[in-house]
Design an enzyme around this catalytic site. Structure first.
Site, PDB file in Angstrom:
ATOM      1  N   GLU A  57       0.825  -1.218   0.000  1.00 63.61           N
ATOM      2  CA  GLU A  57       0.000   0.000   0.000  1.00 63.61           C
ATOM      3  C   GLU A  57       0.856   1.263   0.000  1.00 63.61           C
ATOM      4  OE1 GLU A  57      -3.598   0.471   2.085  1.00 63.61           O
ATOM      5  OE2 GLU A  57      -3.990  -1.671   2.292  1.00 63.61           O
ATOM      6  N   HIS A 329      -1.860  -1.012  10.198  1.00 66.33           N
ATOM      7  CA  HIS A 329      -1.226  -2.290  10.501  1.00 66.33           C
ATOM      8  C   HIS A 329       0.045  -2.031  11.292  1.00 66.33           C
ATOM      9  CE1 HIS A 329      -3.170  -5.263   7.530  1.00 66.33           C
ATOM     10  NE2 HIS A 329      -3.845  -4.130   7.404  1.00 66.33           N
TER      11      HIS A 329
END
Length: 590
Positions: A57, A329
């Site tokens: 990402e 995360h």
């Protein structure tokens, strides 16, 4: 231009690996630029210093270059991977030269109609890199960085389950082939899988790799504490600290500010110094980010070169000024080390392994005790029972010099899941294929209807003498024809391509099922080329479905099964370990 590896360079004794989902969605992720700038600093300050890094990402080259600016002095080599319309969001950084790279797109990767999710448009796949850590040809690490399709729906109604399973199969094949070449293999990324999932078992079984966290924490959780698979283990709900240190949770942690309630986030962004007690119960945290490791082969001694030394969850510190987590995360990190092979007796080897395991467990328990772990949780988890879905160790082939010496992975000892598990995957593929055939018929029918509506509207315009009515007819005709053409392209081109990818996936799983049956001693040979439902002409969907049902009577013993029954069957296979897997264990081809 990549510089060649100097002849005098020595092979490192240890390699530090880091995988991190940056959450760098442009226009969507909050404080994207500030966070990714700080991620570069955090990588530099991580101890031990990362030497191979996989990013997910990281969607824009601007963000990639910002990270490279901070890390170039410790990670001089890097590759930003281009894929799809908006980019795959994958990057690999390295201390050593990247001598070869490739971007392998997943054949099954979402649907263009789900434009609000974006998986199809970013072209998800596997970022591959060959990193030469030493002077010889054998001193190559083959690195695979990926980000699998996100689970937007809850099982068993998750229509993307087939996509993730197929993607796990594809990266497993890539890692297995690299292992066959004798190279050390690193597979890392945001897999969007929990350890109890079917796709996870596919990877650790077929890729000849180990989950580094499970190697060191075999009793760690297999899902979030509130997930049925973890509830079946009858463990107490862990706190956030225990989840980080023992369960390796990287997503949905109570310590991650992006998982807090909107009210808490508002107060945090207003400048309030909000802290979360590490002893807070953390039932939602789960492990989605992984580092898989496959051993290399020492050509001189013909023995494995590397072993897993440590694994940890990192990037838990907050942004120094924004006071928010660096991403939604946490990172997963690991250290592997190279050890020269020494001839030892089989009993000595087992004793050493047992001693090492006990020392690791004692050290972990001492660490948890000094960190004031909740007494109830400490007592509950003290035994650390071994999970029945352990990462499969490398199959060993005896050598003439030392029949008991451990060897690297070989094709002659390939492991398989149970035939019933492959049957569940075939049922999953069959259900999804039927869904896509219906979608294609609907979309093509819409295209034909839109053409007819446009013709009718133009005829009506010819007879209409009112300008307002004529305008409305043209407007309706344009909208109808535009939507119909779009559906026609999706149904005629995209769905047909997807069905062909399903054909390949179905054949490969059926072949693996045949090999599993053969290794189990059922006498079944490798699958020959036979017609499946998807091998029939796509225009004859009903005929293809009958062929598939005739060939696999277990799909339909008392008439045609409904999609709900098939999904229930697949869901049951996702349960932790499965009774049949626990009974039979991993099978090996003789």
């Amino acid at each position: 231009m990549v510089k060649p590896v100097e002849r005098g360079r020595r092979v490192p004794w240890t390699v530090n690996i880091l995988s991190f989902n940056c959450w760098g969605l442009k226009y969507i992720a909050k404080y994207r630029k500030e966070r990714l700038q700080e991620i570069g600093n955090a990588i530099v300050n991580t101890l031990p210093t990362p030497e191979i890094v996989g990013l997910q990402e990281c969607w824009t080259q601007e963000d990639y270059l910002a990270i490279r600016k901070h890390t170039r002095h410790i990670l001089p080599y890097g590759k930003f991977y281009y894929s799809g319309i908006f980019g795959g969001g994958l990057a690999i950084l390295s201390k050593w030269p990247i001598i070869e790279s490739d971007m392998v797109r997943y054949p099954l990767n979402g649907r263009p109609t789900a434009f609000f999710r974006g998986d199809w448009y970013v072209g998800k796949g596997v970022a591959c890199a060959s990193i030469q850590v030493g002077p010889g040809r054998e001193h190559v690490f083959e690195v695979f960085n990926t980000h699998l399709h996100a689970p937007y729906e809850k099982e068993p109604a998750d229509s993307y389950m087939c996509h993730r399973t197929a993607q796990a199969w594809e990266i497993a094949k890539l890692m297995r082939r690299a292992t066959e070449r004798g190279h050390a293999v690193i597979g890392m990324g945001d897999f969007n899988l929990i350890p109890s999932s079917l796709a996870y078992r596919l990877i650790v079984t077929h890729a000849a790799v180990q989950d580094v966290w499970k190697v060191l924490h075999p009793g760690s959780s297999v899902a979030a504490a509130n997930h049925p698979a973890e509830k079946d283990r009858r463990k107490a709900t862990p706190n956030a600290r225990y989840n980080l240190h023992e369960n390796g949770t990287t997503c949905d942690s109570a310590l991650n500010t992006w998982r807090w309630s909107k009210e808490q986030q508002k107060l945090l962004f207003k400048g309030d110094n909000i802290t979360m007690d590490p002893m807070t119960l953390d039932p939602r945290a789960k492990r989605l980010d992984y580092i898989f490791f496959g051993n290399g082969l020492d050509r001189a001694s013909n023995h494995p070169q590397w072993r897993v030394d440590s694994a940890r969850v990192g990037m838990t510190d907050r942004h120094p000024t924004l006071n928010c987590s660096l991403s939604d995360h946490f990172s997963v990190e690991a250290t592997i080390s190279r050890r020269p092979y020494t001839q030892t007796s089989h009993s000595d080897t087992l004793a050493n392994r047992s001693s090492t395991h006990e020392q690791t467990q004692d050290a972990a328990l001492r660490s948890l005790t000094t960190q004031s772990l909740h007494p109830t949780l400490y007592t509950s988890y003290n035994a650390s029972p071994t999970s029945s879905i352990l990462p499969l160790p490398f199959a060993r082939t005896p050598s003439p010099a030392d029949p008991k010496a451990p060897q690297a992975w070989s094709l002659s000892s390939l492991t398989y899941l149970t035939p019933s598990t492959y049957q569940d995957i075939l049922a999953l593929i069959s259900t999804y294929t039927l869904r896509e055939r219906r979608q294609r018929r609907f979309r093509l029918a819409h295209f034909i209807a839109s053409v007819l509506i446009s013709i009718i509207c133009f005829i009506a315009i010819w007879w209409s003498d009112r300008a307002g009515v004529s305008f409305m007819l043209v407007f309706i005709s344009t909208l109808s024809f535009g939507g119909g053409v779009l559906d026609g392209l999706i149904g005629g081109l995209f769905v047909s391509s997807e069905l062909r990818a399903l054909k390949e996936f179905e054949w490969e799983i059926a072949t693996a099922k045949g090999m599993a049956e053969k290794s189990e001693g059922s006498g079944s040979d490798i699958m020959e080329e036979q017609p499946f439902s998807s091998d029939i002409n796509d225009d004859n969907g009903l005929q293809g479905r009958r062929v598939h049902e005739d060939r696999n009577l277990e799909y339909s013993q008392e008439g045609e099964r409904t999609e709900k029954e098939l999904w229930e069957k697949v869901r049951s296979s996702q349960e932790y370990g499965g009774k049949e897997n626990a009974r039979r264990g991993p099978m090996r081809m003789m």
